[in-house]
Every structure is written in C-alpha cells, then in structure tokens.
Design an enzyme around this catalytic site. Structure first.
Site, PDB file in Angstrom:
ATOM      1  N   ASP A   1       2.200   4.902   0.079  1.00  0.00           N
ATOM      2  CA  ASP A   1       1.745   6.072   0.829  1.00  0.00           C
ATOM      3  C   ASP A   1       1.901   7.329  -0.027  1.00  0.00           C
ATOM      4  OD1 ASP A   1       0.732   7.450   2.883  1.00  0.00           O
ATOM      5  OD2 ASP A   1       2.517   7.364   4.157  1.00  0.00           O
TER       6      ASP A   1
ATOM      7  N   CYS B   1      20.838  23.669  37.561  1.00  0.00           N
ATOM      8  CA  CYS B   1      21.771  24.297  38.508  1.00  0.00           C
ATOM      9  C   CYS B   1      21.610  25.814  38.582  1.00  0.00           C
ATOM     10  CB  CYS B   1      23.203  23.941  38.132  1.00  0.00           C
ATOM     11  SG  CYS B   1      23.734  24.753  36.614  1.00  0.00           S
TER      12      CYS B   1
ATOM     13  N   TYR C   1      -2.423   0.531  -9.854  1.00  0.00           N
ATOM     14  CA  TYR C   1      -2.899  -0.653  -9.130  1.00  0.00           C
ATOM     15  C   TYR C   1      -4.315  -1.085  -9.506  1.00  0.00           C
ATOM     16  CZ  TYR C   1      -4.698   3.157  -6.211  1.00  0.00           C
ATOM     17  OH  TYR C   1      -5.296   4.304  -5.766  1.00  0.00           O
TER      18      TYR C   1
ATOM     19  N   LYS D   1       0.870  -1.178   0.000  1.00  0.00           N
ATOM     20  CA  LYS D   1       0.000   0.000   0.000  1.00  0.00           C
ATOM     21  C   LYS D   1       0.902   1.221   0.000  1.00  0.00           C
ATOM     22  CE  LYS D   1      -4.056   1.927   2.254  1.00  0.00           C
ATOM     23  NZ  LYS D   1      -3.614   3.310   2.221  1.00  0.00           N
TER      24      LYS D   1
ATOM     25  N   ARG E   1      -8.316  12.066  -6.677  1.00  0.00           N
ATOM     26  CA  ARG E   1      -9.471  11.298  -6.245  1.00  0.00           C
ATOM     27  C   ARG E   1     -10.593  12.237  -5.798  1.00  0.00           C
ATOM     28  NH1 ARG E   1     -10.481   9.252  -0.997  1.00  0.00           N
ATOM     29  NH2 ARG E   1     -12.157   7.759  -1.118  1.00  0.00           N
TER      30      ARG E   1
HETATM   31  S1  IVH Z   1      -6.759  -0.223  -4.489  1.00  0.00           S
HETATM   32  C1  IVH Z   1     -11.314   0.231  -4.169  1.00  0.00           C
HETATM   33  N1  IVH Z   1      -4.180  -0.640  -4.241  1.00  0.00           N
HETATM   34  O1  IVH Z   1      -4.896   3.585  -0.576  1.00  0.00           O
HETATM   35  C2  IVH Z   1      -9.865   0.004  -4.090  1.00  0.00           C
HETATM   36  N2  IVH Z   1      -5.081   1.355  -3.311  1.00  0.00           N
HETATM   37  O2  IVH Z   1      -6.679   3.814   1.725  1.00  0.00           O
HETATM   38  C3  IVH Z   1      -9.080   1.075  -4.695  1.00  0.00           C
HETATM   39  N3  IVH Z   1      -3.416   2.810  -2.285  1.00  0.00           N
HETATM   40  O3  IVH Z   1      -7.403   5.442  -2.152  1.00  0.00           O
HETATM   41  C4  IVH Z   1      -7.722   1.202  -4.216  1.00  0.00           C
HETATM   42  N4  IVH Z   1      -1.665   1.578  -2.720  1.00  0.00           N
HETATM   43  O4  IVH Z   1      -4.946   5.850  -2.824  1.00  0.00           O
HETATM   44  C5  IVH Z   1      -5.208   0.184  -3.959  1.00  0.00           C
HETATM   45  N5  IVH Z   1      -1.919  -1.115  -4.141  1.00  0.00           N
HETATM   46  C6  IVH Z   1      -2.934  -0.304  -3.869  1.00  0.00           C
HETATM   47  C7  IVH Z   1      -2.752   0.930  -3.200  1.00  0.00           C
HETATM   48  C8  IVH Z   1      -3.856   1.724  -2.921  1.00  0.00           C
HETATM   49  C9  IVH Z   1      -2.086   2.698  -2.176  1.00  0.00           C
HETATM   50  C10 IVH Z   1      -4.203   3.942  -1.744  1.00  0.00           C
HETATM   51  C11 IVH Z   1      -5.252   4.488  -2.678  1.00  0.00           C
HETATM   52  C12 IVH Z   1      -6.539   4.369  -1.919  1.00  0.00           C
HETATM   53  C13 IVH Z   1      -6.073   4.335  -0.516  1.00  0.00           C
HETATM   54  C14 IVH Z   1      -7.094   3.706   0.403  1.00  0.00           C
END
Ligand code: IVH
Length: 682
Positions: free
Chosen positions: A121, A426, A237, A119, A140
C-alpha cells in the site's frame, strides 16, 4: 608516464562501487557486512576526492543522493509503456472467475502457474536505468505521463544508483541492459509513519491519515532534503520497456531484478493453480498485522510472459493480473450526528454517529455506525462537522476513529460541533481539565453510574456472568440499582417485575451474582474503578497492603512510599477512599456478604512455593482459562511471562501451541504438559 587524474578516477570508481555494494547489503538485503564507522570512512573518502576533483562528480555518485536544490515544480516524464491499473477482486468467487477467464481465453484446461505477491500500500513509481545507471524516476501520474521525481527517489537508499551488474561492479555475473525500466511501490514502514505523525503532532501540524498518504506526501516534496528525512523504502514488482535483456517468466524477471541489486519482496511465491493463490491470500491476511509495512491485498500474475502477452490488455487493465484485496480497514461514510458519551470517570468523549459502513479486520467484516472523535481539540484540528463525509478506520482491537474529512464533499450545510456545557445524562455542569471535558455530577449522574457498574461486573473484575450492558442500563433506568453494591440486594421478585425477565433468567442472574461474592482482592480493587488504578496497580496495592481496609486507611505519604505509585495515582486512590459515598458503597458491599477470598489471594512474590519461578503458556489448556492458570501461578507466588526468554522456568504446552513452542524447544527451555503443570500447582 602515469596519468594522475586517470588513477584518481579509478580510485573514485572503486570507492563508489564499494559504497554501492554496502548500501545494497544494508538497505536491500538488510545484512550489512561492514560497521557503520567503516562505511562512513569510505563515504568521507569519496566526498573528499570529489571536493578536490569536482570534474569527477557524476549525478549517480552515492554522494549525490541528497543535496539537490529544491525545484519550483516537477517536470514530466512520458512512460514508454503505460503504467496500467489492476482489476480488483474482493472474493473467492471473483478470483475463481478471473482464473476461469484466463484459461478460457488461452484455451488451457490445466492449472495455470501464477506468481503471487503482497500488494504493497504505497505509490507506484518507475525507475529508469540506462547502461546500469539510474537516470530518471517518475510517479505513475495518469498512467501515461508522470512527474519527474528523480531527485527524491535518489534519497531512497534501497534504490541502487547503479545496478550491481554495471561493468565495473564485480559482484554480479549479469551485464547491465542497455535500458531497464523497473516498476515498484514506494512505501513508509508503519513505524516510520507513526514517528512522522508524532513529530507533526508535537509541532501542532496536520497529521497524515495513513502510511500511504505519508509516503505520497514525502515523495512529492519539492525539496528533496525533506524527502531525505523520511525513511522511504521500495519493493520492485515488475518492468516496463527493457532493451538488452530478455525474460521468459515473471518470476525470472523478479530474480533478475534481485540480482541487479533491486529490492524484491521476500514473500513472493509461485503458485500452481488458483486454489494455491487463494490459500496465499488467507495466509497473508493473517500475517498482515505482523508485517512492518502496509499491505492491502495480494497481486496474482500469470507467470509465463508469453501467456501474458497473448492475454493482452482490456481497456484499463491487463488481463493477466488481478489484485485480490483484503477486507478494508478504512471506509468512507457520512456523519449523521455527533453526541457526547459519558464514561465511568465522567469524561465526555465526542462520538460520531454515522451511516453504516463495512470495515474489516482479521476476523471478518463489521458494520460500524459509531466512531470516536477523541476530544474537542481533535474535532477542531480535523475540522469535523455534522454532515461531513469522512474516512473512518479501525486497526486491530482499537475503537473505530474518524481519520479525516473529505472536504471536497462539503455542501455548505454541515454544522460545527462543540461539547455541551451541560452533561447530556444528568445536566450537571461540565468542566474542562487539560484536553478532556468532565461531567461534575459524580455518582448522581446515571451515565457514570451505568459505566461504573459495567466496569465492576466485567470479566477481569467481579466477572458476573450473563449480566450485560443492556441489563445494567435497564436496572439503572428502572431505579433498581444506583451503585455497584445494590447488585447484591437484587431479589428475584424485583427482576420478575421488569420487562423481558422470566423465572429462569432471573434465577441464573441471582446465581451468578451470588457466585461473584468472593473475589480476589486485586479483582475487587480493580472493579471499584479508581482513576489510575488498572489491573497492574490493583495487584500492587493488594500485595502491599493485604486487605482493602489497610488501603482505605493509608494516607498519601504511605501510598507514595510504594514502588510503582506516583503522586497522581496516590492522590487519586486517597481521594477515592475519602469520598463518603465510596466508603458507604464499600460498607454496603460488605454487609451484603462480599468478602475477599483469602484463599485466592496472591501470595506476595518471595513467599509461595512457586516463588522465583516463571511460567509461560502456549496453546489452549483443557482445565483452565489463561486467566485462571495465571491466577494459580500467582497465588503460589510465581510469575507468568508473555514471551520466551532465558528467565522462563517452565513452558506449559497446551493443544495447538504457537510459535513460542518452537522457540522454547530451540532455546532448550523446560517444557511441561498441562497434567504436569496441575501437579506442580496442586
Ligand atoms: S503489478 C499492470 N504488483 O497496486 C500491473 N502492483 O492497484 C502493474 N501495487 O498501480 C502493477 N503492489 O501501484 C503490482 N506486487 C505488486 C504491487 C502493485 C502494489 C500497486 C501498484 C499498482 C496498484 C494497482
């Protein structure tokens, strides 16, 4: 009749394809196939042709990545398919629950196939490709409507302006879909983030709290020329609406995106069942600090798209995906008070005393109640006040620090803080040198005395076992000791008079103090806590002078004649030994029987039996600690390397060796066991 403009268009298209391909090799695959000069030549060719025939310029031409006029504001883009959030999990239990509910909902009792991904950041964006051409990019936003940041996204070189499959591209067998909405995370590498912050600091501007904020700030610049200066990157992703292509699994989708020339994270994996996904989570958490970009967890996705569809969406989250987060490195809490900590050298460090907050690292979660504010300038720059709600962070072994104030949470009751004019320990005057405030009390300051003694007994100095910070504070507060030499005059009967000391603990401590009486010269020098003299400098001095007396007699010029010693260090060493109090303490140490062990003295390189030999250790040794092994090698005039290189003569392999062992084998270096090492040094 030849049509010249048609021929030129062909040539322009060919150049663009070539440039796009090399961009892809360089920015997506990280494996260029042409030199920078050749690439520049292609680019120059295209710029020249476009200048001559402006009617041939298209918005997706590689020349159009930078150069658009700054906008007044971003336009909006409606997402054809909502960009939803993901449900979070923070534990194995919650993750197993997710799997159980997926299976229950689907009525499946065998293992589910999941795709797991880091995930990232950063910030979620959507890229729209129409007939293979990048036409629109957006943030987004609220999930339904985002901001139009097309121009800024074009500055990101790993985002293709054309998919590799567009009809004129010869590098992929796929045809470009009529419409392809790609979703991904834009981020800045840790290195780029640090560089940006360093530049901001040099210009006296406000720093970004973390890489994510820096990426967001860069991406939402109205002037895309500024965005272009920030080396943003992307990992794609997923997809939104697509027309003209169909996929059956998520993994297949990712592979197709990859074939289209989009950048996919290389750590993506298929897992059979939730246990494998949980394993992946722990592997990634271990890897986390070594990755060049920030990762705050893993994302677990049901691989089969038909199953995804059957699961559908709850209110805000799809039911087929879970974010299994790592322990946070950052936390939010409130500052209850700010105090000034007096260090060994008298330097005052402002410290925030906070309501407890849990912050994790590789080894687990820790509760933090204090965080450094560094110095007054930093407090002023970040405008930190008592009562503020703040973000605190820790990275690796670093002391937790206050990163930023959440100003929206202010009530008006917060109080500003300035470092006091008097030492809190002190009451001596405080003077400011550069950014740092110092207590002028010297060794009459109990706080400085305590810190000096803590340093003296520490593991890498005199290494007095079992003598903790709390004991030292007790001894100084009770007047038992005033300097490091006093330690060697403590009697068992003195200890028994103090609170919490009994026969056995007193015996143990007296024993440990006795054992520390024969340090090596570098350890003793380091332990004295001379400003500017760390472990390395202590070794340099020991090698050069051989005895403490010789160092004490050296004047500034003599010290300056030593390689590695600069004017500031020479001055600091000289001043230290001129100070009558310090000479008295050294005299007292000698009288108590503290003598440098000649045996353990390091043989200056070039003289011992291991001179010219370099050792490297990997894995745990049975008979010695790493420090001890290093001391042995150095005692015989050898060197210890930290990493594999051709210069390493022996790689000593203990139990559970790390990757260095494999590297050493690959490089054909001489590998020896602990037993063989013992024979060599014996
Ligand atoms: S999938 C409905 N895959 O995390 C699913 N999100 O906390 C869509 N993010 O809004 C997202 N790495 O900005 C997905 N490998 C990954 C990701 C990822 C980072 C972020 C993304 C999302 C947020 C959610």
């Amino acid at each position: 009749m030849p049509n010249p403009i048609k021929d030129i268009k062909k040539e322009v298209d060919k150049l663009r394809d070539e440039i796009n391909f090399h961009n892809y090799r360089y920015y997506v695959l990280d494996s260029p196939v042409v030199s920078d000069a050749e690439y520049d030549k292609l680019m120059r060719g295209l710029i020249e042709l476009e200048a001559k025939y402006p009617e041939l310029i298209t918005t997706e031409s590689p020349t159009q990545r930078v150069g658009a006029k700054p906008s007044e504001a971003f336009g909006t883009v409606k997402h054809t398919m909502a960009m939803l959030s993901i449900e979070n999990s923070f534990s194995i239990e919650e993750t197993k629950k997710f799997d159980a509910s997926v299976r229950k909902e689907l009525g499946i009792n065998h293992e589910i196939e999941y795709v797991v991904e880091p995930k990232i950041d950063g910030l979620a964006v959507e890229l729209i490709y129409e007939n293979g051409v990048f036409t629109t990019g957006s943030t987004r936003g609220d999930g339904y409507t985002g901001e139009d940041i097309t121009q800024n996204l074009k500055t990101i070189r790993s985002i293709p302006m054309r998919l590799l499959t567009s009809p004129s591209a010869s590098h992929s067998p796929l045809r470009a879909p009529f419409r392809l909405e790609v979703r991904g995370e834009v981020f800045l590498s840790i290195k780029a983030f640090k560089k940006i912050n360093k530049e901001l600091e040099e210009r006296g501007e406000v720093l970004f709290a973390n890489a994510r904020n820096a990426a967001a700030g860069s991406l939402r610049q109205l002037d895309s020329k500024i965005t272009a200066l920030r080396p943003l990157d992307i990992f794609c992703y997923g997809i939104g609406t697509v027309k003209g292509v169909q996929f059956t699994t998520h993994f297949e989708t990712l592979n197709a995106l990859k074939a289209f020339g989009l950048k996919i994270n290389p750590l993506v994996k298929i897992c059979n069942g939730i246990d494998e996904a949980i394993d992946y989570h722990s592997q990634m958490e271990e890897k986390r600090d070594g990755l060049p970009y920030g990762v705050d967890g893993i994302v677990i996705k049901v691989n089969n798209l038909e199953l995804q569809e059957r699961l559908g969406v709850r209110t805000r989250y799809p039911k087929w995906v879970l974010a299994y987060k790592f322990k946070a490195r950052e936390g939010t809490t409130r500052i209850k008070d700010i105090i000034a900590d007096v260090g060994r050298t008298g330097a005052l460090t402002p410290v925030a005393v906070m309501e407890p907050v849990e912050i994790g690292d590789i080894t687990g979660s820790v509760t933090i109640t204090r965080a450094t504010l560094h110095n007054q300038d930093e407090i002023d720059r970040k405008d930190v006040r008592i009562g503020d709600t703040v973000v605190v962070a820790r990275a690796g072994d670093v002391i937790p620090e206050v990163v930023m104030v959440i100003k929206e949470k202010r009530t008006g009751k917060e109080k500003t803080y300035t470092i006091p004019h008097e030492c809190p320990s002190c009451h001596s005057k405080i003077e400011r040198i550069g950014k740092i405030h110092y207590c002028t009390g010297g060794l009459s300051c109990p706080a400085q005395i305590k810190e000096t003694i803590k340093h003296f007994v520490s593991k890498r100095a005199m290494d007095i076992e079992g003598l903790g910070d709390k004991h030292i504070e007790q001894f100084v507060d009770d007047g038992l000791i005033m300097d490091v030499a006093d330690l060697y005059y403590i009697k068992k009967s003195d200890l028994l008079k103090l609170e919490r000391w009994a026969e056995k603990s007193a015996d143990n401590l007296i024993d440990a103090i006795e054992k520390s009486k024969t340090p090596t010269l570098p350890r003793l020098i380091y332990g004295l806590g001379i400003r500017q003299v760390g472990e390395h400098m202590a070794h340099v001095l020991a090698e050069e002078f051989g005895t403490l007396e010789a160092i004490m007699e050296a004047d500034k010029d003599r010290l300056l004649s030593v390689r590695d010693i600069g004017p500031e260090t020479a001055e600091s060493i000289y001043d230290f030994f001129q100070e009558p109090h310090n000479r008295k303490v050294i005299e007292k140490l000698k009288k108590a029987g503290v003598v440098v062990s000649q045996m353990k003295m390091r043989v200056p390189s070039g003289r011992g039996k291991l001179s010219g030999k370099t050792f490297l250790f990997t894995g745990a040794l049975e008979s010695f600690s790493r420090d001890k092994a290093k001391e042995l090698v150095e005692k015989h005039g050898g060197k210890v390397a930290a990493g594999i290189s051709k210069g390493v003569d022996y790689v000593v392999v203990g139990t559970e060796p790390g990757s260095k062992y494999d590297e050493a084998k690959k490089k054909g270096l001489k590998i020896i066991t602990e037993e063989e090492f013992k024979k060599i040094v014996d």
